[in-house]
Motif scaffolding. Structure first.
Motif, PDB file in Angstrom:
ATOM      1  N   ILE A 231       0.847  -1.202   0.000  1.00  0.00           N
ATOM      2  CA  ILE A 231       0.000   0.000   0.000  1.00  0.00           C
ATOM      3  C   ILE A 231       0.882   1.252   0.000  1.00  0.00           C
ATOM      4  N   SER A 232       1.989   1.204   0.720  1.00  0.00           N
ATOM      5  CA  SER A 232       2.908   2.339   0.797  1.00  0.00           C
ATOM      6  C   SER A 232       3.471   2.698  -0.582  1.00  0.00           C
ATOM      7  N   ARG A 233       3.785   1.689  -1.369  1.00  0.00           N
ATOM      8  CA  ARG A 233       4.273   1.956  -2.742  1.00  0.00           C
ATOM      9  C   ARG A 233       3.201   2.655  -3.570  1.00  0.00           C
ATOM     10  N   GLU A 234       1.957   2.225  -3.429  1.00  0.00           N
ATOM     11  CA  GLU A 234       0.855   2.876  -4.141  1.00  0.00           C
ATOM     12  C   GLU A 234       0.717   4.340  -3.696  1.00  0.00           C
ATOM     13  N   ILE A 235       0.868   4.575  -2.399  1.00  0.00           N
ATOM     14  CA  ILE A 235       0.781   5.930  -1.861  1.00  0.00           C
ATOM     15  C   ILE A 235       1.921   6.786  -2.400  1.00  0.00           C
ATOM     16  N   THR A 236       3.129   6.223  -2.423  1.00  0.00           N
ATOM     17  CA  THR A 236       4.286   6.954  -2.950  1.00  0.00           C
ATOM     18  C   THR A 236       4.048   7.366  -4.397  1.00  0.00           C
ATOM     19  N   ASN A 237       3.450   6.493  -5.192  1.00  0.00           N
ATOM     20  CA  ASN A 237       3.128   6.840  -6.579  1.00  0.00           C
ATOM     21  C   ASN A 237       2.086   7.950  -6.637  1.00  0.00           C
ATOM     22  N   LEU A 238       1.093   7.907  -5.768  1.00  0.00           N
ATOM     23  CA  LEU A 238       0.070   8.955  -5.734  1.00  0.00           C
ATOM     24  C   LEU A 238       0.660  10.293  -5.288  1.00  0.00           C
ATOM     25  N   GLU A 239       1.624  10.257  -4.368  1.00  0.00           N
ATOM     26  CA  GLU A 239       2.240  11.482  -3.869  1.00  0.00           C
ATOM     27  C   GLU A 239       2.917  12.274  -4.987  1.00  0.00           C
ATOM     28  N   LYS A 240       3.341  11.601  -6.040  1.00  0.00           N
ATOM     29  CA  LYS A 240       4.022  12.264  -7.159  1.00  0.00           C
ATOM     30  C   LYS A 240       3.103  13.255  -7.888  1.00  0.00           C
ATOM     31  N   ASN A 241       1.788  13.142  -7.666  1.00  0.00           N
ATOM     32  CA  ASN A 241       0.822  14.045  -8.299  1.00  0.00           C
ATOM     33  C   ASN A 241       0.668  15.370  -7.555  1.00  0.00           C
ATOM     34  N   TYR A 242       1.370  15.524  -6.446  1.00  0.00           N
ATOM     35  CA  TYR A 242       1.231  16.703  -5.599  1.00  0.00           C
ATOM     36  C   TYR A 242       2.532  17.491  -5.557  1.00  0.00           C
ATOM     37  N   ASP A 243       2.404  18.818  -5.386  1.00  0.00           N
ATOM     38  CA  ASP A 243       3.579  19.676  -5.227  1.00  0.00           C
ATOM     39  C   ASP A 243       4.160  19.528  -3.828  1.00  0.00           C
ATOM     40  N   LYS A 244       3.264  19.410  -2.841  1.00  0.00           N
ATOM     41  CA  LYS A 244       3.722  19.315  -1.452  1.00  0.00           C
ATOM     42  C   LYS A 244       2.691  18.564  -0.617  1.00  0.00           C
ATOM     43  N   ILE A 245       3.190  17.624   0.194  1.00  0.00           N
ATOM     44  CA  ILE A 245       2.332  16.898   1.135  1.00  0.00           C
ATOM     45  C   ILE A 245       3.005  16.942   2.501  1.00  0.00           C
ATOM     46  N   THR A 246       2.235  17.313   3.506  1.00  0.00           N
ATOM     47  CA  THR A 246       2.743  17.235   4.871  1.00  0.00           C
ATOM     48  C   THR A 246       1.897  16.233   5.650  1.00  0.00           C
ATOM     49  N   TYR A 247       2.561  15.533   6.553  1.00  0.00           N
ATOM     50  CA  TYR A 247       1.890  14.538   7.392  1.00  0.00           C
ATOM     51  C   TYR A 247       2.024  14.952   8.840  1.00  0.00           C
ATOM     52  N   LYS A 248       0.887  15.025   9.522  1.00  0.00           N
ATOM     53  CA  LYS A 248       0.875  15.486  10.909  1.00  0.00           C
ATOM     54  C   LYS A 248       0.070  14.533  11.777  1.00  0.00           C
ATOM     55  N   HIS A 249       0.670  14.167  12.910  1.00  0.00           N
ATOM     56  CA  HIS A 249      -0.053  13.349  13.885  1.00  0.00           C
ATOM     57  C   HIS A 249      -0.885  14.275  14.764  1.00  0.00           C
ATOM     58  N   ILE A 250      -2.145  13.902  14.963  1.00  0.00           N
ATOM     59  CA  ILE A 250      -3.038  14.680  15.826  1.00  0.00           C
ATOM     60  C   ILE A 250      -3.676  13.738  16.845  1.00  0.00           C
ATOM     61  N   PRO A 251      -4.106  14.281  17.977  1.00  0.00           N
ATOM     62  CA  PRO A 251      -4.797  13.426  18.958  1.00  0.00           C
ATOM     63  C   PRO A 251      -6.136  12.948  18.397  1.00  0.00           C
ATOM     64  N   ARG A 252      -6.571  11.813  18.891  1.00  0.00           N
ATOM     65  CA  ARG A 252      -7.837  11.223  18.447  1.00  0.00           C
ATOM     66  C   ARG A 252      -8.997  12.223  18.600  1.00  0.00           C
ATOM     67  N   THR A 253      -8.955  13.039  19.636  1.00  0.00           N
ATOM     68  CA  THR A 253     -10.032  14.013  19.879  1.00  0.00           C
ATOM     69  C   THR A 253     -10.128  15.062  18.776  1.00  0.00           C
ATOM     70  N   LYS A 254      -9.024  15.306  18.064  1.00  0.00           N
ATOM     71  CA  LYS A 254      -9.033  16.287  16.968  1.00  0.00           C
ATOM     72  C   LYS A 254      -9.357  15.636  15.631  1.00  0.00           C
ATOM     73  N   ASN A 255      -9.663  14.344  15.668  1.00  0.00           N
ATOM     74  CA  ASN A 255      -9.952  13.610  14.429  1.00  0.00           C
ATOM     75  C   ASN A 255     -11.349  12.976  14.482  1.00  0.00           C
ATOM     76  N   SER A 256     -12.223  13.571  15.258  1.00  0.00           N
ATOM     77  CA  SER A 256     -13.517  12.943  15.542  1.00  0.00           C
ATOM     78  C   SER A 256     -14.423  12.814  14.317  1.00  0.00           C
ATOM     79  N   ARG A 257     -14.368  13.765  13.399  1.00  0.00           N
ATOM     80  CA  ARG A 257     -15.262  13.690  12.235  1.00  0.00           C
ATOM     81  C   ARG A 257     -14.858  12.532  11.313  1.00  0.00           C
ATOM     82  N   ALA A 258     -13.560  12.377  11.045  1.00  0.00           N
ATOM     83  CA  ALA A 258     -13.101  11.264  10.209  1.00  0.00           C
ATOM     84  C   ALA A 258     -13.396   9.931  10.895  1.00  0.00           C
ATOM     85  N   ASP A 259     -13.219   9.882  12.213  1.00  0.00           N
ATOM     86  CA  ASP A 259     -13.529   8.679  12.992  1.00  0.00           C
ATOM     87  C   ASP A 259     -15.023   8.351  12.898  1.00  0.00           C
TER      88      ASP A 259
END
Length: 135
Positions: A90-118
């Motif tokens: 899956i990571s290889r597929e993601i790496t290929n998809l990332e090539k379509n973007y100028d910039k991607i940032t990844y940020k860890h957030i607490p579960r409480t700040k991710n309630s809508r996606a959850d």
């Protein structure tokens, strides 16, 4: 563009689903939830990211991905190695998809700040379980 992702599994592995919210200037512009079958919790988190990158591909060249999965974020930020064969695929597929973007940032957030996606991931699971309990 800010994207919040979450994967949910009932069992590990177990029935799994993903939830995604996409915001621009703090306004939700798209939400997505989807049942993804039997997965581990980490596979569900990775599937949420893969799907989010597919959905956002034509929206914006810069994406900020937020997730409460410390493993996913640290692996994408190259702080942790990926040991699982399934996650490497899956990571290889993601790496290929990332090539379509100028910039991607990844940020860890607490579960409480991710309630809508959850909520969206669990909504997809509940819908699948409910539909299949009536059969």
């Amino acid at each position: 563009m800010d994207v919040h992702i979450d994967g949910a599994s009932r069992g590990n592995p177990g029935l799994s689903a993903i939830g995604i919210t996409i915001k621009n200037d703090d306004k939700i512009i798209k939400e997505h939830c989807e049942f993804i079958g039997i997965r581990t919790n980490n596979q569900a988190e990775y599937e949420a990211l893969r799907r989010a990158l597919e959905i956002c591909i034509d929206m914006d060249g810069e994406v900020n991905i937020s997730s409460d999965s410390e493993l996913l974020i640290n692996q994408r930020n190259l702080k942790y190695r990926i040991r699982s064969q399934e996650l490497k695929i899956i990571s290889r597929e993601i790496t290929n998809l990332e090539k379509n973007y100028d910039k991607i940032t990844y940020k860890h957030i607490p579960r409480t700040k991710n309630s809508r996606a959850d909520y969206l991931a669990n909504k997809a699971l509940d819908k699948y379980v409910g539909a299949n309990s009536k059969k």
